[in-house]
Write an enzyme that holds these catalytic residues in place. Structure first.
Site, PDB file in Angstrom:
ATOM      1  CD  GLU A 176      -3.310  -1.948  -1.273  1.00 11.23           C
ATOM      2  OE1 GLU A 176      -3.634  -0.768  -1.471  1.00 11.23           O
ATOM      3  OE2 GLU A 176      -3.610  -2.569  -0.215  1.00 11.23           O
ATOM      4  CG  ASP A 226      -1.737   1.242   1.374  1.00 14.52           C
ATOM      5  OD1 ASP A 226      -2.586   1.498   0.513  1.00 14.52           O
ATOM      6  OD2 ASP A 226      -1.518   1.988   2.357  1.00 14.52           O
TER       7      ASP A 226
END
Length: 270
Positions: free
Chosen positions: A136, A64
């Site tokens: 992610e 992320d």
């Protein structure tokens, strides 16, 4: 070569990177349900601890941040004259769950995910939030295996159509709906969560939004995404209704006779 090995090889081809530490990629593809299924007889506390460390959630945490940095860096290069107020919405759109889930499907990430059988039957393999989290995690694994460069190449390859397509900074559906409603001197939209079901790691929300006598509905794996889907649905309905009312209100004007030619009255013969 096993089926799993073939799937991982194909995925690495699409990622544009051959992992030196294959365990990182396998870790990134491990959904928390698969970890729980491997340790059915442990205590609940021990199962939670193993699940939280052996699933892809820690790599998702890293990925992320990696994605956010790479997209921010790229936006500065791509839009050198854009103020911060425009960069923010662009960034939010490019790192959204919807954007990530679409790219995950494009690289056939669902086929490589490790998911428990009972969750497989529940259909979570293609849920947007599951795919976004896994993508992610894969970005986190890319970074930990070889640094920012392979992650940057992957992002700039698969995010480019969205980046190039951003002529104007995008607005999220809730903001667009609110501006449309307020622009017509109406009351603010009202959101209502109709239901929340599914397991804790893969919830399913249904949200309804009302404004100007119309309603829209959205479903997603998080309340925020369900609200966005509902807002998009309602905005489409309101805009379509506005066009329909405008069209219905248009009156056809009678054609004027050409100058010097009298119109023929009903019953007259030429």
């Amino acid at each position: 070569m096993t089926e799993t090995g073939g799937t991982l090889d194909a995925l690495q081809e699409r990622l544009g990177h051959r992992f030196l530490r294959q365990e990182l990629l396998e870790h990134a593809l491990t959904h928390r349900s698969a970890v729980s299924a491997r340790h059915p007889r442990r205590s609940r506390a021990e199962t939670v601890r193993i699940r939280d460390t052996a699933s892809n959630e820690r790599l998702e945490f890293v990925g992320d941040r990696v994605l956010g940095l790479l997209v921010a860096e790229w936006l500065l290069e791509h839009f050198p004259d854009e103020p911060e107020g425009g960069l923010g919405p662009r960034h939010a759109h490019l790192v959204s769950r919807t954007a990530l889930a679409g790219i995950a499907e494009e690289i056939d990430l669902p086929a490589a995910l490790k998911i428990a059988a009972h969750e497989e039957q529940a259909g979570i393999r293609h849920l947007a939030n599951v795919l976004a989290d896994a993508l992610e995690a894969v970005l986190g694994a890319l970074y930990l295996d070889a640094g920012l460069e392979p992650a940057r190449r992957f992002v700039q390859r698969y995010w480019r159509p969205m980046m190039d397509g951003q002529i104007e900074p995008p607005k999220d559906p809730k903001t667009a709906l609110q501006e449309w409603v307020l622009g017509r001197a109406a009351k603010l939209p009202v959101y209502e969560t109709l239901s929340m079901d599914g397991p804790s790691h893969a919830p399913h929300f249904t949200v309804e939004v009302s404004a100007m006598g119309e309603t829209g509905r959205g479903e997603a794996g998080s309340k925020r995404l369900a609200e966005s889907a509902a807002a998009s649905d309602l905005l489409g309905r309101l805009q379509a209704g506005s066009v329909g009312r405008a069209t219905a209100g248009m009156k056809l004007r009678p054609r004027r006779p050409r100058q010097g030619i009298a119109p023929v009255k009903e019953g007259e013969k030429s």
